[in-house]
Design a protein around this motif. Structure first.
Motif, PDB file in Angstrom:
ATOM      1  N   TYR A  39       0.833  -1.201   0.000  1.00 21.84           N
ATOM      2  CA  TYR A  39       0.000   0.000   0.000  1.00 21.84           C
ATOM      3  C   TYR A  39       0.870   1.255   0.000  1.00 21.84           C
ATOM      4  O   TYR A  39       2.002   1.244   0.489  1.00 21.84           O
ATOM      5  CB  TYR A  39      -0.899   0.026   1.241  1.00 21.84           C
ATOM      6  N   GLU A  40       0.312   2.328  -0.523  1.00 22.12           N
ATOM      7  CA  GLU A  40       1.001   3.611  -0.518  1.00 22.12           C
ATOM      8  C   GLU A  40       0.714   4.364   0.788  1.00 22.12           C
ATOM      9  O   GLU A  40      -0.338   4.186   1.403  1.00 22.12           O
ATOM     10  CB  GLU A  40       0.552   4.463  -1.709  1.00 22.12           C
ATOM     11  N   ALA A  41       1.663   5.190   1.188  1.00 22.71           N
ATOM     12  CA  ALA A  41       1.518   5.986   2.416  1.00 22.71           C
ATOM     13  C   ALA A  41       0.694   7.244   2.160  1.00 22.71           C
ATOM     14  O   ALA A  41       0.549   7.705   1.018  1.00 22.71           O
ATOM     15  CB  ALA A  41       2.891   6.367   2.944  1.00 22.71           C
ATOM     16  N   ASN A  42       0.143   7.806   3.229  1.00 22.34           N
ATOM     17  CA  ASN A  42      -0.473   9.128   3.173  1.00 22.34           C
ATOM     18  C   ASN A  42       0.034   9.930   4.370  1.00 22.34           C
ATOM     19  O   ASN A  42       0.988   9.532   5.039  1.00 22.34           O
ATOM     20  CB  ASN A  42      -2.010   9.038   3.143  1.00 22.34           C
ATOM     21  N   SER A  43      -0.574  11.065   4.650  1.00 17.20           N
ATOM     22  CA  SER A  43      -0.085  11.925   5.738  1.00 17.20           C
ATOM     23  C   SER A  43      -0.403  11.361   7.127  1.00 17.20           C
ATOM     24  O   SER A  43       0.147  11.836   8.133  1.00 17.20           O
ATOM     25  CB  SER A  43      -0.695  13.321   5.601  1.00 17.20           C
ATOM     26  N   VAL A  44      -1.250  10.363   7.191  1.00 22.04           N
ATOM     27  CA  VAL A  44      -1.670   9.807   8.482  1.00 22.04           C
ATOM     28  C   VAL A  44      -0.708   8.737   8.962  1.00 22.04           C
ATOM     29  O   VAL A  44      -0.265   8.734  10.113  1.00 22.04           O
ATOM     30  CB  VAL A  44      -3.109   9.249   8.391  1.00 22.04           C
ATOM     31  N   PHE A  45      -0.352   7.785   8.104  1.00 23.33           N
ATOM     32  CA  PHE A  45       0.609   6.743   8.487  1.00 23.33           C
ATOM     33  C   PHE A  45       1.197   6.101   7.230  1.00 23.33           C
ATOM     34  O   PHE A  45       0.667   6.242   6.113  1.00 23.33           O
ATOM     35  CB  PHE A  45      -0.040   5.684   9.387  1.00 23.33           C
ATOM     36  N   ASP A  46       2.288   5.404   7.437  1.00 28.11           N
ATOM     37  CA  ASP A  46       2.983   4.720   6.349  1.00 28.11           C
ATOM     38  C   ASP A  46       2.757   3.217   6.491  1.00 28.11           C
ATOM     39  O   ASP A  46       3.270   2.593   7.428  1.00 28.11           O
ATOM     40  CB  ASP A  46       4.479   5.034   6.395  1.00 28.11           C
ATOM     41  N   PRO A  47       1.999   2.589   5.600  1.00 28.12           N
ATOM     42  CA  PRO A  47       1.735   1.150   5.676  1.00 28.12           C
ATOM     43  C   PRO A  47       2.987   0.294   5.519  1.00 28.12           C
ATOM     44  O   PRO A  47       2.937  -0.921   5.758  1.00 28.12           O
ATOM     45  CB  PRO A  47       0.757   0.902   4.518  1.00 28.12           C
ATOM     46  N   ASN A  48       4.113   0.918   5.113  1.00 33.03           N
ATOM     47  CA  ASN A  48       5.354   0.174   4.916  1.00 33.03           C
ATOM     48  C   ASN A  48       6.359   0.428   6.044  1.00 33.03           C
ATOM     49  O   ASN A  48       7.549   0.112   5.909  1.00 33.03           O
ATOM     50  CB  ASN A  48       5.969   0.562   3.567  1.00 33.03           C
ATOM     51  N   ASP A  49       5.856   0.968   7.148  1.00 30.16           N
ATOM     52  CA  ASP A  49       6.696   1.194   8.322  1.00 30.16           C
ATOM     53  C   ASP A  49       5.944   0.696   9.558  1.00 30.16           C
ATOM     54  O   ASP A  49       5.615   1.454  10.461  1.00 30.16           O
ATOM     55  CB  ASP A  49       7.022   2.689   8.447  1.00 30.16           C
ATOM     56  N   MET A  50       5.692  -0.620   9.582  1.00 28.39           N
ATOM     57  CA  MET A  50       4.853  -1.198  10.623  1.00 28.39           C
ATOM     58  C   MET A  50       5.566  -2.317  11.389  1.00 28.39           C
ATOM     59  O   MET A  50       4.916  -3.160  12.012  1.00 28.39           O
ATOM     60  CB  MET A  50       3.557  -1.765   9.996  1.00 28.39           C
ATOM     61  N   SER A  51       6.880  -2.334  11.371  1.00 26.54           N
ATOM     62  CA  SER A  51       7.625  -3.432  12.003  1.00 26.54           C
ATOM     63  C   SER A  51       7.481  -3.462  13.524  1.00 26.54           C
ATOM     64  O   SER A  51       7.744  -4.489  14.154  1.00 26.54           O
ATOM     65  CB  SER A  51       9.103  -3.350  11.623  1.00 26.54           C
ATOM     66  N   ASN A  52       7.058  -2.351  14.113  1.00 29.21           N
ATOM     67  CA  ASN A  52       6.898  -2.302  15.570  1.00 29.21           C
ATOM     68  C   ASN A  52       5.450  -2.519  15.991  1.00 29.21           C
ATOM     69  O   ASN A  52       5.064  -2.203  17.121  1.00 29.21           O
ATOM     70  CB  ASN A  52       7.389  -0.966  16.119  1.00 29.21           C
ATOM     71  N   GLN A  53       4.634  -3.065  15.079  1.00 30.71           N
ATOM     72  CA  GLN A  53       3.218  -3.277  15.358  1.00 30.71           C
ATOM     73  C   GLN A  53       2.887  -4.779  15.332  1.00 30.71           C
ATOM     74  O   GLN A  53       3.547  -5.561  14.638  1.00 30.71           O
ATOM     75  CB  GLN A  53       2.346  -2.561  14.312  1.00 30.71           C
ATOM     76  N   SER A  54       1.854  -5.162  16.079  1.00 32.21           N
ATOM     77  CA  SER A  54       1.358  -6.544  16.080  1.00 32.21           C
ATOM     78  C   SER A  54      -0.147  -6.527  15.858  1.00 32.21           C
ATOM     79  O   SER A  54      -0.865  -5.690  16.418  1.00 32.21           O
ATOM     80  CB  SER A  54       1.681  -7.234  17.406  1.00 32.21           C
ATOM     81  N   ALA A  55      -0.637  -7.459  15.047  1.00 30.66           N
ATOM     82  CA  ALA A  55      -2.053  -7.492  14.675  1.00 30.66           C
ATOM     83  C   ALA A  55      -2.895  -8.204  15.725  1.00 30.66           C
ATOM     84  O   ALA A  55      -2.491  -9.236  16.276  1.00 30.66           O
ATOM     85  CB  ALA A  55      -2.218  -8.173  13.323  1.00 30.66           C
ATOM     86  N   SER A  56      -4.094  -7.647  15.994  1.00 28.25           N
ATOM     87  CA  SER A  56      -5.031  -8.245  16.938  1.00 28.25           C
ATOM     88  C   SER A  56      -6.346  -8.641  16.282  1.00 28.25           C
ATOM     89  O   SER A  56      -7.002  -9.591  16.713  1.00 28.25           O
ATOM     90  CB  SER A  56      -5.328  -7.276  18.090  1.00 28.25           C
ATOM     91  N   ALA A  57      -6.774  -7.912  15.241  1.00 25.90           N
ATOM     92  CA  ALA A  57      -8.031  -8.211  14.549  1.00 25.90           C
ATOM     93  C   ALA A  57      -8.009  -7.516  13.196  1.00 25.90           C
ATOM     94  O   ALA A  57      -7.255  -6.553  12.991  1.00 25.90           O
ATOM     95  CB  ALA A  57      -9.232  -7.747  15.366  1.00 25.90           C
TER      96      ALA A  57
END
Length: 551
Positions: free
Chosen positions: A332-350
């Protein structure tokens, strides 16, 4: 004188013979009263659902009501063939009330009633019927539970609120595997997924199936017609080549493909053509699915961006388009809210994908701060081409790339609930995130601004002594298999009133004392439940999972 004596003796002898003849004639008129089997109102061809009770009560009578000397035997052929003479005695009662577990077949079994008159030389009287065994498990709720922590079984519920085209009395079929095979499944079926192999629009060319994953990463598949096993991961019936150490982690349906996420990669097959996994999907080599959380759209008419997940190793959201032979994985492409390609510090819950496939939502937890947030993504849409007035082929609608859209931060009271949750899931059509803890079901709404709104008052509280162990959105079986079958211009099945408008909740009062609730939503937009119209089912052991099946 002698002549006269001879004549007298002759006449006396004839009189004696005549007297004996009269006695014999009197015995001959002592007629035996026949036993009558009255089957008026009972057809000769009878239909019964698999594992349903067959009830027959013919009127049996004998003159003088001498029924104390009668014995009864109900016998059913073991195979559904007209020439079969192998019978099994299934009852010795006057009336038949028997659960039938014979295999489903288009040809009939033969049921025979033999009435024996023990007072009159064991004379026998017979009556027979043709018995057609049909599937009972057409549409409804399937529950996996265990009563010993080692084995598990399946139960099925049909009710007019959760079963399509059904308006009869509610029926519950418990411990289906044990009733059919004399034993439950040896293992714990902790995850159930409904899938249809073939073309769902044609009844004779599709096969309804439930796939079950176990606590050990094995996979087993059942034919919904009678829940007979028709595949397992230890044979080529389910996976053609199984690498050493492969364990199944997640099953999901996207577009017209069925996927398995495993410890050895992602596998897939096109459901119209196959019914087992072959080699791993070369379109997604090297990709991983964080916490086995996938947002997938089952619609057979949405081929682009039909499945999405967080790949923590790559640090980005990815989506899958197409099918195994011509598909691929994209970012996915990024926008001003967040970068979908910079999520290495996140974990999915749902995660969930909207019915029309245009929006994907994820609940993520920041590994550093332990804070939660909902991230939404706009789906990729391919260009629409057409001819202009001059006959030139042009893009009438340009391509829309998949991109970041919004982020909604979960406040601290929501974090408190999420940290002790047992189940977390999104609503399908509303901007609601449901959080189930052991003590209640809560709702978090989002969609405007940048902060979600948490309702700290439980929408559902279990009965005293019960603890919630699982919860999920109720969706009818065919909707989970192919949204297009229920929703859209080409739909051919009716949506049930409770589809996407009810919550399934499992509770435990003790380790092996489980209960299932199906509770309709009275206000879907804020997650309010109508508990007065809830369906409640007890009598289960430890509930492992609940799913739905369809036609």
């Amino acid at each position: 004188m002698k002549k006269i004596l001879y004549i007298f003796l002759f006449l006396l002898n004839m009189m004696s013979l005549s007297s004996c003849y009269d006695d014999i004639s009197k015995l001959a008129t002592n007629v035996i009263d026949d036993v009558k089997i009255d089957t008026i109102g009972i057809g000769k061809n009878l239909y019964v659902g698999y594992q349903e009770e067959l009830d027959l009560a013919p009127i049996i009578s004998q003159k003088g009501n001498k029924l104390d000397g009668l014995k009864y035997e109900w016998a059913l052929t073991e195979l559904p063939t007209t020439g079969n003479t192998e019978y099994e005695t299934i009852s010795t009662d006057k009336e038949l009330h028997k659960k039938i577990s014979r295999s489903i077949a288009s040809t009939p079994y033969t049921l025979k009633l033999t009435v024996t008159d023990t007072n009159n030389g064991n004379l026998q009287y017979l009556s027979s019927w043709k018995i057609y065994v049909q599937s009972s498990f057409v549409d409804g709720l399937v529950i996996s539970d265990t009563k010993d922590g080692t084995t598990s079984d399946l139960s099925f519920i049909k009710n007019k609120n959760i079963t399509l085209n059904y308006n009869k009395e509610e029926k519950i079929y418990r411990d289906i595997l044990n009733n059919a095979n004399g034993k439950p499944y040896n293992g714990l079926m902790t995850s159930l997924t409904y899938e249809v192999q073939g073309y769902t629009t044609y009844e004779t060319t599709h096969l309804n199936q439930v796939w079950a994953l176990t606590q050990n990463g094995d996979c087993v598949r059942f034919n919904c017609e009678d829940f007979s096993m028709n595949g397992n991961s230890d044979s080529e019936s389910l996976i053609a080549y199984k690498p050493a150490g492969l364990k199944f982690l997640k099953l999901f349906k996207g577009y017209q493909d069925f996927f398995a996420y495993t410890t050895k990669g992602i596998y897939s097959f096109l459901i119209a053509n196959d019914n087992r996994f072959g080699w791993y999907d070369t379109n997604v080599v090297g990709y991983t699915i964080n916490n086995n959380i996938v947002a997938a759209n089952s619609s057979s008419s949405i081929s682009d961006n039909h499945s999405a997940w967080l790949d923590k190793n790559k640090g980005q959201f990815v989506y899958y388009s197409g099918w195994p032979s011509s598909g691929g994985c994209y970012t996915y492409e990024a926008n001003s809210v967040f970068d979908p390609n910079d999520m290495s510090n996140q974990s999915a819950s749902a995660a969930i994908m909207s019915e029309d496939g245009t929006l994907t939502s994820f609940l993520l937890k920041d590994d550093g701060t332990s804070q939660y947030a909902i991230y939404t993504l706009s789906s990729y849409v391919s260009a629409i081409d057409n001819y202009d007035d001059q006959g030139n082929y042009v893009d009438t609608t340009p391509e829309q790339p998949g991109s970041a859209k919004s982020k909604f931060v979960i406040p601290s009271d929501g974090k408190t609930l999420l940290d002790k949750s047992v189940s977390v899931f999104f609503a399908q059509k509303e901007y609601v995130l449901y959080v189930a803890t052991a003590d209640g079901l809560y709702a978090i709404t989002y969609g405007s601004g940048s902060t979600a709104s948490v309702s700290t008052v439980a929408k559902f509280t279990p009965t005293a002594g019960e603890k919630i162990t699982l919860a999920k959105l109720y969706q009818q079986g065919q909707y989970t298999n192919d949204i297009a079958a229920i929703s859209g211009s080409d739909s051919y099945l009716k949506p049930l009133p409770w589809n996407n408008k009810a919550i399934v909740i499992g509770t435990q009062k003790s380790e092996y004392e489980g209960k299932v609730y199906v509770i309709p939503l009275s206000q879907p937009g804020i997650g309010t439940l109508d508990t007065t119209n809830a369906l409640t089912y007890d009598g289960f052991g430890k509930i492992l999972d609940v799913t739905t099946i369809g036609y």
